[in-house]
Motif scaffolding. Structure first.
Motif, PDB file in Angstrom:
ATOM      1  N   ALA A  84      48.070 -21.358  57.586  1.00 43.45           N
ATOM      2  CA  ALA A  84      47.224 -21.028  58.711  1.00 43.45           C
ATOM      3  C   ALA A  84      47.613 -19.765  59.338  1.00 43.45           C
ATOM      4  N   LYS A  85      48.753 -19.614  59.419  1.00 41.81           N
ATOM      5  CA  LYS A  85      49.176 -17.995  59.549  1.00 41.81           C
ATOM      6  C   LYS A  85      48.656 -17.075  58.858  1.00 41.81           C
ATOM      7  N   ILE A  86      48.724 -17.445  57.540  1.00 41.09           N
ATOM      8  CA  ILE A  86      48.339 -16.401  56.551  1.00 41.09           C
ATOM      9  C   ILE A  86      46.822 -16.134  56.712  1.00 41.09           C
ATOM     10  N   LEU A  89      46.384 -14.060  60.106  1.00 42.52           N
ATOM     11  CA  LEU A  89      46.818 -12.620  60.013  1.00 42.52           C
ATOM     12  C   LEU A  89      45.845 -11.879  59.098  1.00 42.52           C
ATOM     13  N   GLU A  90      45.449 -12.446  57.848  1.00 42.59           N
ATOM     14  CA  GLU A  90      44.731 -11.745  56.743  1.00 42.59           C
ATOM     15  C   GLU A  90      43.278 -11.671  57.116  1.00 42.59           C
ATOM     16  N   LYS A  91      42.894 -12.548  57.974  1.00 45.87           N
ATOM     17  CA  LYS A  91      41.363 -12.920  58.378  1.00 45.87           C
ATOM     18  C   LYS A  91      40.692 -13.538  56.989  1.00 45.87           C
ATOM     19  N   ILE A 108      42.671 -23.821  50.029  1.00 50.80           N
ATOM     20  CA  ILE A 108      42.400 -24.524  51.236  1.00 50.80           C
ATOM     21  C   ILE A 108      41.384 -23.429  52.101  1.00 50.80           C
ATOM     22  N   SER A 109      40.502 -24.171  52.532  1.00 52.84           N
ATOM     23  CA  SER A 109      39.595 -23.498  53.405  1.00 52.84           C
ATOM     24  C   SER A 109      39.934 -23.402  54.950  1.00 52.84           C
ATOM     25  N   GLN A 110      39.380 -22.449  55.671  1.00 53.33           N
ATOM     26  CA  GLN A 110      39.492 -22.030  56.836  1.00 53.33           C
ATOM     27  C   GLN A 110      39.239 -23.451  57.699  1.00 53.33           C
TER      28      GLN A 110
END
Length: 220
Positions: A84-86, A89-91, A108-110
């Motif tokens: 989730a952090k990636i 941060l990378e949008k 994995i999707s948002q």
């Protein structure tokens, strides 16, 4: 809790031989801004829709533009919070997942990240949210847990969020209680600064906005 447990099988992959115009059409169909490019099991990189549109010829294959692929991914053994952090941060609206040999496992999707973290942090569970403002050195979870139990409350989730431009933090509790006011009064008697935020219900189809709010809430 690990990335490999939350892979979305429905996310399409592109081949290095896929034409840019076809890749753009697939992204539009899947309503995604990014898709992984995979050669058999080898992860070549992540194609961004904007980068595809920037090329002179859409009729060319992706392999002719290797510089537009981004090396953005997570490993399958990483905790879901790190994935989730990636994404935050990378949008990214998807995160490719690789195994320890750097072979592509899936993505994995948002939306899946939001739903998973919401489940893990009991966001969907019934309960009341309390914000306790304090210095980090004043945080004693054992005392707060004891006070909640003495007042018939159950803490179902908690997180810590730094207060911007301050040395203080918010300890964010989600609790179930028959008498919340009694618990709040007890906390205040022990000199805790308690805030009860106004609760707003969001429509279920606003997952993207909610995901950004959740990332800020978790401060990861």
């Amino acid at each position: 809790m690990f990335a490999r447990d939350y892979i979305c099988p429905e996310i399409f992959t592109l081949s290095p031989n896929t034409q840019l115009i076809e890749a753009i059409a697939i992204m539009d169909e899947q309503k995604l801004l990014h898709l992984p490019v995979v050669d058999e099991n080898r992860f070549c990189g992540l194609l961004f829709e904007g980068a595809a549109f920037d090329q002179e010829s859409f009729e060319q294959s992706i392999c002719l533009y290797p510089d537009i692929l981004k090396n953005k991914f997570a490993f399958d053994y990483q905790p879901i919070y790190e994935v989730a952090k990636i994404a935050c941060l990378e949008k990214l609206d998807i995160v490719p997942i690789l195994n320890k040999d750097e072979q592509y496992m899936g993505s994995i999707s948002q939306t899946k990240l939001f739903e998973t973290i919401a489940e893990l942090t009991a966001i969907a569970a019934e309960g009341e949210i309390l914000f306790l403002k304090m210095q980090m050195n004043d945080l004693f979870l054992s005392e707060i847990t004891r006070l909640s139990e003495e007042n018939g409350c159950r803490i179902i989730s908690l997180s810590i969020s730094p207060i911007p431009h301050s040395s203080q933090i918010y300890l964010i509790l989600k609790v179930t209680a028959k008498n919340l006011n009694k618990f709040v009064s007890t906390l205040e008697r022990y000199n805790y600064d308690v805030e009860i935020p106004f609760q707003t219900e969001f429509p279920e189809d606003s997952l993207s906005d909610n995901y950004k709010l959740l990332m800020k809430f978790l401060d990861i």
